[in-house]
Design a protein around this motif. Structure first.
Motif, PDB file in Angstrom:
ATOM      1  N   LEU A   1       0.824  -1.208   0.000  1.00 43.33           N
ATOM      2  CA  LEU A   1       0.000   0.000   0.000  1.00 43.33           C
ATOM      3  C   LEU A   1       0.860   1.260   0.000  1.00 43.33           C
ATOM      4  O   LEU A   1       0.575   2.213  -0.730  1.00 43.33           O
ATOM      5  N   VAL A   2       1.927   1.265   0.793  1.00 43.44           N
ATOM      6  CA  VAL A   2       2.818   2.426   0.846  1.00 43.44           C
ATOM      7  C   VAL A   2       3.453   2.682  -0.512  1.00 43.44           C
ATOM      8  O   VAL A   2       3.636   3.829  -0.927  1.00 43.44           O
ATOM      9  N   SER A   3       3.761   1.613  -1.253  1.00 43.46           N
ATOM     10  CA  SER A   3       4.382   1.783  -2.568  1.00 43.46           C
ATOM     11  C   SER A   3       3.362   2.108  -3.656  1.00 43.46           C
ATOM     12  O   SER A   3       3.717   2.229  -4.824  1.00 43.46           O
ATOM     13  N   GLY A   4       2.083   2.237  -3.288  1.00 41.24           N
ATOM     14  CA  GLY A   4       1.063   2.664  -4.246  1.00 41.24           C
ATOM     15  C   GLY A   4       0.293   1.539  -4.901  1.00 41.24           C
ATOM     16  O   GLY A   4      -0.526   1.787  -5.788  1.00 41.24           O
ATOM     17  N   GLU A   5       0.516   0.313  -4.487  1.00 41.08           N
ATOM     18  CA  GLU A   5      -0.203  -0.825  -5.066  1.00 41.08           C
ATOM     19  C   GLU A   5      -1.543  -1.018  -4.365  1.00 41.08           C
ATOM     20  O   GLU A   5      -1.675  -0.748  -3.175  1.00 41.08           O
ATOM     21  N   ASN A   6      -2.518  -1.510  -5.100  1.00 46.11           N
ATOM     22  CA  ASN A   6      -3.769  -1.945  -4.496  1.00 46.11           C
ATOM     23  C   ASN A   6      -3.587  -3.390  -4.041  1.00 46.11           C
ATOM     24  O   ASN A   6      -2.804  -4.136  -4.618  1.00 46.11           O
ATOM     25  N   VAL A   7      -4.307  -3.778  -3.002  1.00 41.78           N
ATOM     26  CA  VAL A   7      -4.198  -5.139  -2.468  1.00 41.78           C
ATOM     27  C   VAL A   7      -5.571  -5.792  -2.539  1.00 41.78           C
ATOM     28  O   VAL A   7      -6.541  -5.261  -2.003  1.00 41.78           O
TER      29      VAL A   7
ATOM     30  N   ARG B   1      -4.090  14.658  -0.205  1.00 38.36           N
ATOM     31  CA  ARG B   1      -3.565  13.503   0.539  1.00 38.36           C
ATOM     32  C   ARG B   1      -4.045  12.215  -0.106  1.00 38.36           C
ATOM     33  O   ARG B   1      -4.953  12.222  -0.935  1.00 38.36           O
ATOM     34  N   ARG B   2      -3.402  11.125   0.317  1.00 40.61           N
ATOM     35  CA  ARG B   2      -3.844   9.797  -0.116  1.00 40.61           C
ATOM     36  C   ARG B   2      -4.679   9.202   1.005  1.00 40.61           C
ATOM     37  O   ARG B   2      -4.350   9.342   2.184  1.00 40.61           O
ATOM     38  N   VAL B   3      -5.761   8.541   0.634  1.00 40.72           N
ATOM     39  CA  VAL B   3      -6.613   7.883   1.617  1.00 40.72           C
ATOM     40  C   VAL B   3      -6.734   6.407   1.251  1.00 40.72           C
ATOM     41  O   VAL B   3      -6.660   6.027   0.083  1.00 40.72           O
ATOM     42  N   LEU B   4      -6.906   5.598   2.256  1.00 39.45           N
ATOM     43  CA  LEU B   4      -7.058   4.160   2.072  1.00 39.45           C
ATOM     44  C   LEU B   4      -8.542   3.820   2.100  1.00 39.45           C
ATOM     45  O   LEU B   4      -9.272   4.248   2.995  1.00 39.45           O
ATOM     46  N   VAL B   5      -8.979   3.058   1.107  1.00 38.85           N
ATOM     47  CA  VAL B   5     -10.379   2.665   0.991  1.00 38.85           C
ATOM     48  C   VAL B   5     -10.434   1.143   0.978  1.00 38.85           C
ATOM     49  O   VAL B   5      -9.627   0.496   0.318  1.00 38.85           O
ATOM     50  N   PHE B   6     -11.377   0.582   1.725  1.00 40.03           N
ATOM     51  CA  PHE B   6     -11.592  -0.868   1.695  1.00 40.03           C
ATOM     52  C   PHE B   6     -12.920  -1.130   1.026  1.00 40.03           C
ATOM     53  O   PHE B   6     -13.937  -0.520   1.371  1.00 40.03           O
TER      54      PHE B   6
END
Length: 100
Positions: free
Chosen positions: A41-47, A79-84
């Protein structure tokens, strides 16, 4: 009824009981999986975890917000946000009458 929280220790214990690794090895396995997920995630990949869901990064642009107390306009920086996003299988499981 208050919701309980699952911790890293709980996950390690579940691996220990289910697979039979030592408690230390189980904890290391959980840490390794979480570290890999975080690094991606830090490197910009989706999981994407099959039958569970996807963790995706979204870029939010700069916008103007408002302080609710004073009414003053305040710039909100980009900013970057994390979405599940849960998988359909997980959604179905959560909405079964016998779950909960």
């Amino acid at each position: 009824m208050p919701a309980s929280t699952i911790t890293r220790a709980d996950l390690g214990e579940a691996v220990y009981e289910e697979i039979g690794l030592s408690r230390n090895d189980s904890a290391r396995l959980v840490e390794s999986v979480l570290a890999e997920l975080c690094d991606a995630l830090v490197s910009g990949e989706n999981v994407k975890i099959s039958s569970f869901g996807s963790f995706m990064l979204r870029n939010k642009g700069e916008r103007t917000g408002r302080n609710p107390k004073t009414g003053e306009e305040v710039p909100i920086s980009p900013r970057r946000v994390l979405v599940f996003r849960p998988s359909n299988i997980l959604k179905e499981r959560l909405n079964r009458p016998d779950s909960g």
